[in-house]
Design a protein around this motif. Structure first.
Motif, short mmCIF file in Angstrom:
data_model
loop_
_atom_site.label_atom_id
_atom_site.label_comp_id
_atom_site.label_asym_id
_atom_site.label_seq_id
_atom_site.Cartn_x
_atom_site.Cartn_y
_atom_site.Cartn_z
N TRP A 27 39.35 43.21 73.32
CA TRP A 27 39.15 44.21 74.40
C TRP A 27 39.68 43.38 75.84
CZ3 TRP A 27 35.59 42.10 71.19
CH2 TRP A 27 34.79 43.05 70.03
N GLN A 31 36.80 46.80 79.89
CA GLN A 31 37.09 48.11 79.59
C GLN A 31 35.74 48.80 78.95
OE1 GLN A 31 39.75 47.20 76.07
NE2 GLN A 31 38.47 48.42 74.75
N LYS A 32 36.10 50.02 78.83
CA LYS A 32 34.96 50.93 78.34
C LYS A 32 34.67 50.34 76.86
CE LYS A 32 33.65 55.86 78.09
NZ LYS A 32 34.21 57.12 78.37
N PHE A 34 33.34 47.52 76.19
CA PHE A 34 33.56 46.24 76.03
C PHE A 34 33.02 45.62 75.20
CE2 PHE A 34 33.28 41.92 77.34
CZ PHE A 34 34.52 41.47 77.25
N SER A 129 41.94 46.85 70.49
CA SER A 129 42.90 47.52 71.38
C SER A 129 44.45 46.84 71.14
CB SER A 129 42.34 47.15 72.70
OG SER A 129 41.46 48.11 73.04
N HIS A 135 46.39 53.63 72.53
CA HIS A 135 47.22 53.94 73.63
C HIS A 135 48.25 54.65 73.31
CE1 HIS A 135 49.29 50.23 72.22
NE2 HIS A 135 50.41 50.76 72.79
N TYR A 147 42.01 56.24 77.95
CA TYR A 147 42.22 54.84 77.64
C TYR A 147 41.04 54.12 77.84
CZ TYR A 147 44.34 50.78 75.96
OH TYR A 147 44.59 49.57 75.46
N ALA A 148 40.27 53.44 76.75
CA ALA A 148 39.23 52.59 77.22
C ALA A 148 39.42 51.43 78.18
CB ALA A 148 38.44 51.83 76.01
N GLY A 149 40.74 51.03 78.14
CA GLY A 149 41.10 49.85 78.80
C GLY A 149 41.69 50.40 80.36
N GLY A 150 41.78 51.63 80.35
CA GLY A 150 42.26 52.28 81.77
C GLY A 150 43.62 52.95 81.49
N ARG A 153 46.87 50.74 82.41
CA ARG A 153 47.09 49.80 81.31
C ARG A 153 47.85 50.83 80.18
NH1 ARG A 153 41.73 46.67 81.54
NH2 ARG A 153 42.29 44.84 82.77
#
Length: 182
Positions: A27, A31-32, A34, A129, A135, A147-150, A153
């Motif tokens: 992760w 991130q969402k 996490f 991830s 992604h 995207y949970a990481g933003g 990203r």
């Protein structure tokens, strides 16, 4: 016991998790969802799987397609695991839609349709991830969504893979240029 390690990527710090032999989590910090699957009690430890994962990430962030995958262990519902297995089949530098995945899951289950929103929920909860490339999933209308990481990203990861992201962007977005080395 679960173990953790950290990796400093061009897109931010990454936390790695393992059961001692397999990678169980990867992760971006903050991130969402996490570390959602990580046990409350973990220990920092130097493990072979963390070395392999770091090598994979080094290769990936240098702009090359890694030719190996560290051992992975996925623990969740059968539905989510099925979605994550499909994610692993998305070719480097390419994208598919949530709808595409929904249609494949429906085909596998022998049903007429599947909710793209349900697929989105499973994709968003992917615990590994980048290696399991969530992604690479976009909206049916061609927009880069979620995207949970933003989103920044996601854009950078797709650009690093050589995907033509310009056609997916609604407006001009500044993104970090990951320096390719090797």
């Amino acid at each position: 016991m679960e173990y953790t390690s950290h990796y400093n990527s061009p897109l931010g710090q990454i936390t790695l998790a393992s059961n001692g032999t397999c990678l169980t989590g990867l992760w971006f910090e903050g991130q969402k969802f996490f570390a959602r699957t990580l046990a409350n009690c973990t220990q920092e430890k130097d493990l072979p799987v963390f070395h392999q994962t770091s090598e994979w990430l080094d290769c990936y962030f240098s702009g090359k397609k890694p030719d190996f995958t560290p051992a992975l262990q996925l623990n969740d519902t059968p539905f989510r695991i099925a979605v994550w297995k499909i994610l692993q089949q998305i070719p480097y530098g390419e994208v598919v839609t949530y709808k595409d995945i929904a249609q494949e899951i429906a085909r596998q289950k022998g049903i007429s349709s599947m909710s793209a929103q349900a697929i989105g929920g499973a994709v968003g909860h992917n615990p590994i991830s980048i290696i399991i490339p969530c992604h690479r999933v976009i909206g049916s209308n061609g927009n880069l969504t979620g995207y949970a990481g933003g989103l920044d990203r996601k854009i950078n990861l797709l650009a690093l893979e050589g995907a033509d992201i310009a056609k997916y962007l609604i407006s001009t977005t500044d993104f970090i240029h990951v320096k390719k080395t090797c």
